[in-house]
Motif scaffolding. Sequence first.
Motif, PDB file in Angstrom:
ATOM      1  N   GLU A 205       4.456  -0.857 -22.074  1.00  0.00           N
ATOM      2  CA  GLU A 205       4.046  -1.801 -21.031  1.00  0.00           C
ATOM      3  C   GLU A 205       2.854  -1.186 -20.307  1.00  0.00           C
ATOM      4  N   VAL A 206       1.775  -1.969 -20.182  1.00  0.00           N
ATOM      5  CA  VAL A 206       0.555  -1.392 -19.617  1.00  0.00           C
ATOM      6  C   VAL A 206      -0.183  -2.435 -18.783  1.00  0.00           C
ATOM      7  N   ASN A 207      -0.818  -1.980 -17.749  1.00  0.00           N
ATOM      8  CA  ASN A 207      -1.757  -2.795 -16.976  1.00  0.00           C
ATOM      9  C   ASN A 207      -3.132  -2.168 -17.191  1.00  0.00           C
ATOM     10  N   TRP A 208      -3.968  -2.859 -17.975  1.00  0.00           N
ATOM     11  CA  TRP A 208      -5.294  -2.317 -18.289  1.00  0.00           C
ATOM     12  C   TRP A 208      -6.203  -2.471 -17.076  1.00  0.00           C
ATOM     13  N   SER A 209      -6.676  -1.353 -16.569  1.00  0.00           N
ATOM     14  CA  SER A 209      -7.502  -1.373 -15.363  1.00  0.00           C
ATOM     15  C   SER A 209      -8.256  -0.056 -15.244  1.00  0.00           C
ATOM     16  N   TRP A 210      -9.479  -0.107 -14.733  1.00  0.00           N
ATOM     17  CA  TRP A 210     -10.229   1.119 -14.430  1.00  0.00           C
ATOM     18  C   TRP A 210      -9.991   1.528 -12.982  1.00  0.00           C
ATOM     19  N   SER A 211      -9.094   0.819 -12.295  1.00  0.00           N
ATOM     20  CA  SER A 211      -8.826   1.083 -10.882  1.00  0.00           C
ATOM     21  C   SER A 211      -7.410   1.613 -10.704  1.00  0.00           C
ATOM     22  N   THR A 212      -6.970   1.676  -9.442  1.00  0.00           N
ATOM     23  CA  THR A 212      -5.690   2.299  -9.132  1.00  0.00           C
ATOM     24  C   THR A 212      -4.490   1.434  -9.477  1.00  0.00           C
ATOM     25  N   ASP A 213      -4.689   0.171  -9.852  1.00  0.00           N
ATOM     26  CA  ASP A 213      -3.554  -0.672 -10.212  1.00  0.00           C
ATOM     27  C   ASP A 213      -3.125  -0.476 -11.666  1.00  0.00           C
ATOM     28  N   GLY A 214      -3.808   0.385 -12.401  1.00  0.00           N
ATOM     29  CA  GLY A 214      -3.442   0.629 -13.791  1.00  0.00           C
ATOM     30  C   GLY A 214      -2.149   1.418 -13.904  1.00  0.00           C
ATOM     31  N   TYR A 215      -1.403   1.159 -14.987  1.00  0.00           N
ATOM     32  CA  TYR A 215      -0.203   1.963 -15.261  1.00  0.00           C
ATOM     33  C   TYR A 215       0.157   1.843 -16.735  1.00  0.00           C
ATOM     34  N   ILE A 216       0.938   2.819 -17.202  1.00  0.00           N
ATOM     35  CA  ILE A 216       1.445   2.841 -18.574  1.00  0.00           C
ATOM     36  C   ILE A 216       2.904   3.271 -18.530  1.00  0.00           C
ATOM     37  N   LYS A 217       3.759   2.499 -19.195  1.00  0.00           N
ATOM     38  CA  LYS A 217       5.159   2.865 -19.381  1.00  0.00           C
ATOM     39  C   LYS A 217       5.463   2.796 -20.872  1.00  0.00           C
ATOM     40  N   VAL A 218       6.143   3.812 -21.378  1.00  0.00           N
ATOM     41  CA  VAL A 218       6.460   3.851 -22.801  1.00  0.00           C
ATOM     42  C   VAL A 218       7.932   4.207 -22.987  1.00  0.00           C
ATOM     43  N   TRP A 219       8.575   3.474 -23.909  1.00  0.00           N
ATOM     44  CA  TRP A 219       9.951   3.752 -24.312  1.00  0.00           C
ATOM     45  C   TRP A 219       9.976   4.032 -25.807  1.00  0.00           C
ATOM     46  N   ILE A 220      10.719   5.048 -26.209  1.00  0.00           N
ATOM     47  CA  ILE A 220      10.955   5.361 -27.618  1.00  0.00           C
ATOM     48  C   ILE A 220      12.452   5.390 -27.849  1.00  0.00           C
ATOM     49  N   GLN A 221      12.912   4.604 -28.790  1.00  0.00           N
ATOM     50  CA  GLN A 221      14.353   4.464 -29.057  1.00  0.00           C
ATOM     51  C   GLN A 221      15.116   4.077 -27.782  1.00  0.00           C
ATOM     52  N   GLY A 222      14.484   3.248 -26.943  1.00  0.00           N
ATOM     53  CA  GLY A 222      15.129   2.759 -25.734  1.00  0.00           C
ATOM     54  C   GLY A 222      15.091   3.706 -24.552  1.00  0.00           C
ATOM     55  N   GLN A 223      14.551   4.897 -24.728  1.00  0.00           N
ATOM     56  CA  GLN A 223      14.479   5.883 -23.649  1.00  0.00           C
ATOM     57  C   GLN A 223      13.051   5.959 -23.120  1.00  0.00           C
ATOM     58  N   GLN A 224      12.888   5.806 -21.797  1.00  0.00           N
ATOM     59  CA  GLN A 224      11.549   5.865 -21.223  1.00  0.00           C
ATOM     60  C   GLN A 224      11.033   7.296 -21.248  1.00  0.00           C
ATOM     61  N   VAL A 225       9.811   7.470 -21.787  1.00  0.00           N
ATOM     62  CA  VAL A 225       9.224   8.799 -21.916  1.00  0.00           C
ATOM     63  C   VAL A 225       7.917   8.926 -21.150  1.00  0.00           C
ATOM     64  N   VAL A 226       7.327   7.799 -20.705  1.00  0.00           N
ATOM     65  CA  VAL A 226       6.080   7.820 -19.950  1.00  0.00           C
ATOM     66  C   VAL A 226       6.190   6.859 -18.781  1.00  0.00           C
ATOM     67  N   ASN A 227       5.783   7.327 -17.614  1.00  0.00           N
ATOM     68  CA  ASN A 227       5.660   6.482 -16.423  1.00  0.00           C
ATOM     69  C   ASN A 227       4.419   6.949 -15.668  1.00  0.00           C
ATOM     70  N   TYR A 228       3.272   6.470 -16.125  1.00  0.00           N
ATOM     71  CA  TYR A 228       1.969   6.925 -15.624  1.00  0.00           C
ATOM     72  C   TYR A 228       1.352   5.854 -14.738  1.00  0.00           C
ATOM     73  N   VAL A 229       0.746   6.279 -13.626  1.00  0.00           N
ATOM     74  CA  VAL A 229       0.024   5.372 -12.734  1.00  0.00           C
ATOM     75  C   VAL A 229      -1.386   5.908 -12.549  1.00  0.00           C
ATOM     76  N   GLY A 230      -2.378   5.047 -12.772  1.00  0.00           N
ATOM     77  CA  GLY A 230      -3.773   5.450 -12.630  1.00  0.00           C
ATOM     78  C   GLY A 230      -4.643   4.625 -13.556  1.00  0.00           C
ATOM     79  N   PRO A 231      -5.924   4.954 -13.655  1.00  0.00           N
ATOM     80  CA  PRO A 231      -6.828   4.207 -14.544  1.00  0.00           C
ATOM     81  C   PRO A 231      -6.348   4.239 -15.991  1.00  0.00           C
ATOM     82  N   THR A 232      -6.493   3.113 -16.680  1.00  0.00           N
ATOM     83  CA  THR A 232      -6.052   2.995 -18.063  1.00  0.00           C
ATOM     84  C   THR A 232      -7.131   2.414 -18.976  1.00  0.00           C
ATOM     85  N   ALA A 233      -8.283   2.057 -18.422  1.00  0.00           N
ATOM     86  CA  ALA A 233      -9.306   1.366 -19.218  1.00  0.00           C
ATOM     87  C   ALA A 233     -10.695   1.781 -18.775  1.00  0.00           C
TER      88      ALA A 233
END
Length: 267
Positions: A205-233
Amino acid sequence: MTKLAAKLTLLSCFVLSSASVMANSEELSQCPARNFPGETSTSISFDPSQWPLKGWLIQSPNSRALYLSSDPTDAQNSVVRFELRQGETLQTRTVNRPRAELYEQYRAPFHHPIEYQFRVFFPDEWQNDDVRALIAQWHATPDLHLDEVSRSPNLALDVHGDQLLIKVQTSPVAVNQDNRTDMLHEVLYRSDPIKKNQWYQIKVEVNWSWSTDGYIKVWIQGQQVVNYVGPTAYQDCYGPYFKMGIYRQDSPNTFVMYADDYQRKLL
């Protein structure tokens, strides 16, 4: 007007407020019109009757490197198989590199959460090597009208040795012409050794943004492994597009991977 000034003018079409992101239609019209096929949501199971996929393109050095195959765990299920051997490269608009990839022509919107899901499988034929091997990437759309070159993907899943790495890359530079200046890299996740001969379910799950509203969340096998907030694009007219397959440094080893059940939807 300099290229940087022109790019900043284009970016002013996006106005970020605390409640929402609004685009000024007059300034947005300065971005050249481009046609990117694809629906706002999709679900693909790689059925032979739907091959080749509508809205997708193939980048492959030969017919053996990318084709539909039986699922290694279920002969009744059809999946896509990728294989790269030493010296197998493909010349694209900018580089000649080892790759066997499918890429979606759809461009994701900026400042709007979007979800991707897919499965990947590494058989014994994936011969581990200490080289970069991207198996999925979300690639930026360069502003060609500003002579911008392609930059490294904003988000990438990289198998290095026997580990899966998740990486993000952005830049505060509005117009990029060398893919090196002021690039910001971060490894968001490094897995335990990958297990062969099993399917890995991945959700992003991602919000593509070059600003502070960007974020990335990643799950592998149902377990969340990434919860990043910041620029994504990067600061571009059009958002990233998805690629799956194998894009790697050259190696004497053969890499084989399967993928299935791709889904994408706006949230």
